[in-house]
Scaffold this active site. Structure first.
Site, mmCIF file in Angstrom:
data_model
loop_
_atom_site.group_PDB
_atom_site.id
_atom_site.type_symbol
_atom_site.label_atom_id
_atom_site.label_comp_id
_atom_site.label_asym_id
_atom_site.label_seq_id
_atom_site.Cartn_x
_atom_site.Cartn_y
_atom_site.Cartn_z
ATOM 1 N N GLU A 181 0.860 -1.197 -0.133
ATOM 2 C CA GLU A 181 0.047 0.042 0.119
ATOM 3 C C GLU A 181 0.755 1.348 0.051
ATOM 4 O O GLU A 181 0.473 2.010 0.728
ATOM 5 C CB GLU A 181 -0.987 0.009 1.179
ATOM 6 C CG GLU A 181 -1.713 -1.202 1.002
ATOM 7 C CD GLU A 181 -2.789 -1.239 2.561
ATOM 8 O OE1 GLU A 181 -2.728 -0.241 3.414
ATOM 9 O OE2 GLU A 181 -3.393 -2.335 2.774
ATOM 10 N N ASN A 224 1.884 -5.249 -3.300
ATOM 11 C CA ASN A 224 0.371 -5.664 -2.720
ATOM 12 C C ASN A 224 -0.361 -4.365 -2.495
ATOM 13 O O ASN A 224 -0.005 -3.556 -1.704
ATOM 14 C CB ASN A 224 0.402 -6.708 -1.471
ATOM 15 C CG ASN A 224 -0.904 -7.028 -1.190
ATOM 16 O OD1 ASN A 224 -1.506 -7.627 -1.859
ATOM 17 N ND2 ASN A 224 -1.128 -7.097 0.044
ATOM 18 N N HIS A 260 -10.299 -6.522 -1.605
ATOM 19 C CA HIS A 260 -11.686 -6.396 -0.397
ATOM 20 C C HIS A 260 -12.745 -5.467 -0.965
ATOM 21 O O HIS A 260 -12.607 -4.512 -1.258
ATOM 22 C CB HIS A 260 -11.050 -5.477 0.590
ATOM 23 C CG HIS A 260 -9.786 -6.064 1.487
ATOM 24 N ND1 HIS A 260 -9.893 -7.327 2.465
ATOM 25 C CD2 HIS A 260 -8.358 -5.819 1.752
ATOM 26 C CE1 HIS A 260 -8.920 -7.704 2.802
ATOM 27 N NE2 HIS A 260 -7.992 -6.634 2.550
ATOM 28 N N GLU A 289 -6.376 -10.904 -0.547
ATOM 29 C CA GLU A 289 -6.934 -10.710 0.504
ATOM 30 C C GLU A 289 -8.483 -10.735 0.125
ATOM 31 O O GLU A 289 -9.126 -9.613 0.788
ATOM 32 C CB GLU A 289 -6.591 -9.347 1.073
ATOM 33 C CG GLU A 289 -5.022 -9.356 1.475
ATOM 34 C CD GLU A 289 -4.535 -8.073 2.033
ATOM 35 O OE1 GLU A 289 -5.389 -7.452 2.659
ATOM 36 O OE2 GLU A 289 -3.422 -7.987 2.128
ATOM 37 N N ASP A 291 -12.274 -10.828 0.269
ATOM 38 C CA ASP A 291 -13.585 -10.838 0.960
ATOM 39 C C ASP A 291 -14.580 -9.814 0.305
ATOM 40 O O ASP A 291 -14.235 -8.972 -0.475
ATOM 41 C CB ASP A 291 -13.441 -10.442 2.498
ATOM 42 C CG ASP A 291 -12.672 -9.348 2.680
ATOM 43 O OD1 ASP A 291 -12.758 -8.277 2.000
ATOM 44 O OD2 ASP A 291 -12.158 -9.203 3.781
#
Length: 378
Positions: A181, A224, A260, A289, A291
């Site tokens: 990030e 990432n 996400h 990651e 979800d």
């Protein structure tokens, strides 16, 4: 393999889209599920459904915000949780246990206990491990953020940390999120938030990759981030940075999208295209990651329609990865709502994973399973 995966993904998407509106969340209309709601039999395992060389992973709950919850550490205390994780997944990512504040809580002290346990668990269950993360603006310990260090000292601290942590697990980590990030939503470096960029400048990014590679030449080293699921300012910034770094022979091996997602917004239709352009740079790519959170009704229980929409998002994300040759790692950020980070950080949203609190599998689980099996057959 790209063309076969693309056809498989397209067929799976078509098969999923037809029955969404008419089906119940408790039964999967087109997915292959012969076991009980909690079955972990071989034919019900996501890892067994995946094509050869394709890793299906989960975050390992623990550390971070979990320390503030009214339950004990999930990984060490919940036997059923560990059993399911070992049976269903071929890859694991420490959710918080390798982040700075947890693994390096004091200047001259490391806390490897939980990270060691996860790596050992993975070894015993024939799983690979994704290391997460080495250079980030968040979840740093107070001693680091508030310390009175010179630039030279700060650089030495980062080098020592990377060398120590990566070196400890050399040969045991498949992929490392080296820089996490580092860009904001406008594609600008986080030079104010990120202590490393603020104090040491953007050149420290290349150094971090070099140090990690020296500590473990076999590990694949990744950038990432979230919000890079489409072609946009942030993903463009990564694309240009990585091109420049690779021209300088910096050992950057991969680019990953956290993914996400929320059903408040449409599915990011450019995900496959975004992954593919990094693949064409010669990089490995990954979903790291995933979800899919949703706005919950007053009852706290999602509707059948919400669960089907969520399943569609999970399936589309997996299909996008399968359609790109170098995307061989697909990780969901936890598999049970019981330990999900989402309700802690997104008020009113939840039910973001593929299983309920009691590990009953949702339509999203079957969407992943069906898509993996279809890819395996081709």
């Amino acid at each position: 393999m790209r063309h076969l995966r693309f056809v498989t993904a397209a067929l799976a998407t078509a098969a999923l889209s037809l029955p969404l509106a008419a089906t119940s969340a408790t039964a999967d209309p087109s997915f292959d599920h012969g076991g009980a709601p909690h079955s972990n039999a071989r034919f019900d395992q996501l890892r067994r459904a995946a094509p050869d060389g394709f890793f299906v992973g989960t975050a390992v709950a623990g550390g971070g915000h979990h320390l503030e919850q009214d339950y004990p550490d999930p990984f060490t205390s919940d036997k059923k949780y560990r059993k399911t994780m070992g049976q269903q997944f071929s890859s694991v990512s420490p959710e918080n246990q390798m982040k700075w504040e947890y693994i390096h809580p004091e200047r001259n002290r490391y806390n490897f206990k939980m990270a060691d346990a996860i790596v050992d668990f993975a070894d015993r269950h024939q799983q690979v491990v994704r290391g997460h993360t080495l250079l980030w603006h968040s979840q740093n310990p107070a001693w680091l953020e508030e310390g009175d260090f010179s630039d030279k000292e700060l650089r030495a601290i980062l080098r020592e940390h990377i060398t120590t942590v990566v070196g400890r697990y050399a040969g045991q980590i498949q992929q490392w999120d080296v820089a996490n990030e580092i860009f904001d939503g406008e594609g600008k470096l986080r030079t104010e938030e990120n202590i490393w960029l603020r104090r040491l400048g953007p050149g420290i990014i290349a150094d971090a990759f070099r140090w990690a590679h020296q500590a473990d030449p076999k590990a694949k080293l990744f950038f990432n981030d979230y919000g890079v699921e489409d072609i946009n300012a942030k993903s463009d910034a990564y694309y240009e940075l990585i091109k420049n770094l690779r021209k300088q022979h910096v050992p950057v091996h991969g680019f990953s999208s956290q993914a996400h997602l929320s059903t408040r917004y449409g599915f990011p239709g450019g995900l496959e295209e975004s992954l593919r352009r990094f693949d064409e740079l010669g990089l490995e790519t990954a979903i790291t990651e995933l979800d899919v959170r949703m706005d919950l009704p007053e009852s706290g229980e999602p509707t059948d329609a919400q669960l089907q929409k969520q399943a569609d998002y999970y399936q589309q994300a997996l299909s996008a990865c399968l359609a790109v040759d170098g995307c061989n790692s697909f990780t969901i950020w936890g598999f049970t709502d019981k330990y999900s980070w989402v309700p802690v950080f997104f008020a009113g949203e939840g039910s973001a994973t593929v299983m309920t609190d009691d590990l009953t599998r949702k339509p999203a689980f079957f969407a992943l399973q069906s898509t993996l099996k279809a890819a395996q057959k081709h």
